[in-house]
Design a protein around this motif. Structure first.
Motif, short mmCIF file in Angstrom:
data_model
loop_
_atom_site.label_atom_id
_atom_site.label_comp_id
_atom_site.label_asym_id
_atom_site.label_seq_id
_atom_site.Cartn_x
_atom_site.Cartn_y
_atom_site.Cartn_z
N LYS A 169 0.83 -1.20 0.00
CA LYS A 169 0.00 0.00 0.00
C LYS A 169 0.87 1.26 0.00
N TRP A 170 0.28 2.34 -0.52
CA TRP A 170 0.97 3.63 -0.57
C TRP A 170 0.18 4.68 0.19
N LEU A 171 0.90 5.52 0.91
CA LEU A 171 0.33 6.68 1.58
C LEU A 171 0.97 7.93 0.98
N MET A 172 0.16 8.88 0.53
CA MET A 172 0.69 10.11 -0.06
C MET A 172 0.63 11.23 0.98
N VAL A 173 1.70 11.99 1.08
CA VAL A 173 1.77 13.14 1.98
C VAL A 173 1.96 14.40 1.15
N ASP A 174 0.94 15.27 1.19
CA ASP A 174 0.93 16.57 0.52
C ASP A 174 0.83 16.45 -1.00
N CYS A 175 0.33 17.51 -1.59
CA CYS A 175 0.13 17.56 -3.04
C CYS A 175 0.15 19.04 -3.44
N ASP A 180 -3.63 0.91 -5.11
CA ASP A 180 -3.02 0.64 -3.81
C ASP A 180 -2.78 1.91 -2.99
N LEU A 181 -3.28 3.05 -3.49
CA LEU A 181 -3.13 4.31 -2.78
C LEU A 181 -4.27 4.46 -1.78
#
Length: 559
Positions: free
Chosen positions: A34-40, A68-69
């Motif tokens: 799995k992926w975790l995104m921080v900020d955009c 998987d996000l």
């Protein structure tokens, strides 16, 4: 095919934007498939991209891993951390998590983009733990130059990561909790595998200073000024806006707000419990009618943005306000590297009108929202990370931050660049792979690559000029009429001798082509391009863009 399998126990960090540059922050953490995104975030375009205002990190890899996000977690509400959300969200379509003030800013952006009903936006309280697949995320309140700045304690089966976001130390914050806080020491006691941290201000040895000290200084400064006073600052700095309100009350001046972004921030702040004692505002339409000694104007444009309020006032094209000799403009902000030229021009424009300009070089009117080396040392003393990954800075910032970490005694550091896949473990940090990265541009209403042909053509036209050649051919490949030229942006472009010389060059170039080749638009375009550029280089030292408009007589007769 997904990059990770569900049983992949590696702990990965992938910066997509914000490493090797300031702005466009977008980071990924990967674990157990799995992926975790921080900020955009976004950044502002420079002169290399004419006609473009905003640029974003290219989320190609995020799109590939979309299934998987599991979420996008936002550290705070600055544009370089949330500004790309309404433009890029449709490419990855995951839930978004933010604390109340940041969520209010994002909600406003999504509403404007027509996405509010589509996005799953979760409001999270500070120190609340949210479970996102293999990641347990806790918001850690930190001081910064905006309300609700946070670091993220990201706990995994391999250890805890501390993603600092943007931060500083301030034991007298005007808004938000004091920093340092016992939570940081608690993190260190429990154990932090890696700190991924802000590098923006690493060349400054001293601490950033307190917002409370700026408030005291501005009160004293404004109290000694006559005529109108304008304070331009970062719109997102809610504490500074509160200070400006307090300065207005302390000096007996009535407050005016100028600039859409400043109005948006004040609205979001009030809706989430901030600025509760903000003074009543005077409409900008009435500002010019107030006695000069009774007005204080807070406005946007402290970095010289051409469309912002202070730039328009300086150019005398603001519809409601004009400044007069002996009025005062205070730039309550830092001169961001790269903006020196445009700000210098703005200062000179104001000074030529005999307006008193006060910057950080003249008085104590600003403190940074990022940590100097003294603050970084303290943070490392509390958190005690095993590894350090510097982010949020240009290459020179990241290198200096890594050196500082090693000087403090942290053995494992690595200087990332966008696209690096870094494995984090108790053994240290290891670069194991790379993914595609790049930049996207908002060109009008379209999102395109910064390498888009239209932008390249526009850049060439801006520098070298442009020539359009209109041609009509007979069925046998001969020119049926004299070509027509439209010349844009070339010296001597209105000179008849120059025009005739270019016309001769085009006709000669076509005449030298075999008759059979003249039936190919592609070959004709290339011959015209070569002939036109060769002539221009010889005559005026320019290499213009060239476009050909080709018509065939039979086609015209059919039409």
């Amino acid at each position: 095919m997904p990059y990770m399998k569900p049983d992949d126990q590696r702990l990965l960090f992938v910066p997509i934007g914000g490493s090797g540059e300031i702005g466009m922050n977008l980071n990924l953490y990967g674990h157990r498939g799995k992926w975790l995104m921080v900020d955009c975030g976004m950044s502002f375009a420079d002169n290399h991209l004419p006609g473009v205002d905003l640029i974003f990190p290219d989320p190609e890899f995020v799109e590939d891993e979309q299934e998987d996000l599991i979420g996008l977690v936002l550290t705070h509400g600055h544009e370089d951390h949330i500004g790309a959300v309404p433009y890029l969200w449709s490419r990855f379509q995951c839930p978004i998590y933010a604390t109340p003030f940041t969520a209010a800013l994002v909600e406003d952006k999504l509403r404007e983009a027509g996405l509010l009903d589509q996005v799953e936006l979760h409001v999270v309280d500070a120190l609340e733990v949210i479970e996102l697949g293999p990641f347990s995320v806790r918001y850690i309140p930190l001081a910064h130059s905006i309300a609700e700045g946070h670091g993220l304690a990201i706990t995994t089966s391999k250890g805890t990561l501390f993603h600092t976001g943007d931060w500083k130390l301030d034991d007298r914050p005007l808004i938000g909790p004091a920093c340092p806080s016992p939570v940081l020491t608690e993190l260190g006691e429990k154990g932090v595998l890696a700190l991924i941290g802000d590098s923006t201000n690493v060349f400054n040895e001293s601490e950033s200073g307190s917002e409370a000290a700026v408030r005291e200084s501005l009160k004293e400064l404004v109290a000694g000024l006559k005529n109108r006073v304008v304070i331009t600052t970062f719109a997102s700095n809610v504490a500074r806006l509160e200070t400006i309100g307090e300065v207005a009350k302390a000096t007996g001046r009535r407050l005016v707000l100028l600039g859409r972004s400043m109005e948006r921030i004040v609205k979001a702040a009030k809706s989430t419990g901030y600025l509760t004692d903000f003074p009543p505002l005077v409409d900008e339409e009435d500002a010019d009618y107030l006695p000069k000694d009774e007005v204080l104007i807070a406005c946007t444009g402290c970095q010289g943005e051409p469309r912002a309020a202070i730039a328009r006032i300086a150019r005398d094209d603001h519809k409601h306000l004009q400044l007069s000799p002996d009025d005062n403009v205070i730039f309550s902000s830092k001169i961001i590297p790269g903006n020196e030229l445009v700000l210098g021009q703005l200062f000179n424009t104001l000074a030529s009108k005999h307006i008193n300009v006060i910057t950080e070089k003249d008085a104590f009117v600003h403190v940074s929202g990022h940590p100097g080396r003294a603050e970084l040392r303290k943070m490392y003393g509390w958190v005690k990370p095993q590894c350090v990954i510097p982010v949020h800075g240009e290459a020179r910032h990241l290198q200096r931050h890594a050196t500082l970490a090693r000087e403090i005694g942290i053995k494992h550091t690595i200087v990332p660049k966008n696209g690096d896949i870094i494995q984090i473990s108790t053994k240290g940090l290891k670069l194991i792979d790379e993914v595609p990265v790049g930049r996207l541009a908002l060109d009008g209403t379209e999102i395109v690559s910064v390498a888009d042909e239209a932008i390249a053509d526009r850049r060439r036209a801006a520098v070298q000029g442009f020539v359009t050649v209109s041609l009509v051919f007979d069925d046998d490949g001969a020119l049926a009429a004299e070509p027509l030229l439209a010349i844009l942006g070339l010296p001597r472009g209105d000179d008849d001798v120059f025009y005739d010389g270019m016309l001769d060059a085009v006709e000669t170039g076509i005449e030298r082509m075999p008759r059979s080749a003249r039936h190919s638009d592609t070959l004709v375009e290339e011959a015209v391009r070569i002939a036109t550029r060769r002539f221009c280089r010889r005559e005026i030292g320019k290499n213009p863009g060239v476009a050909s408009l080709i018509n065939r007589r039979s086609e015209l007769e059919f039409q």
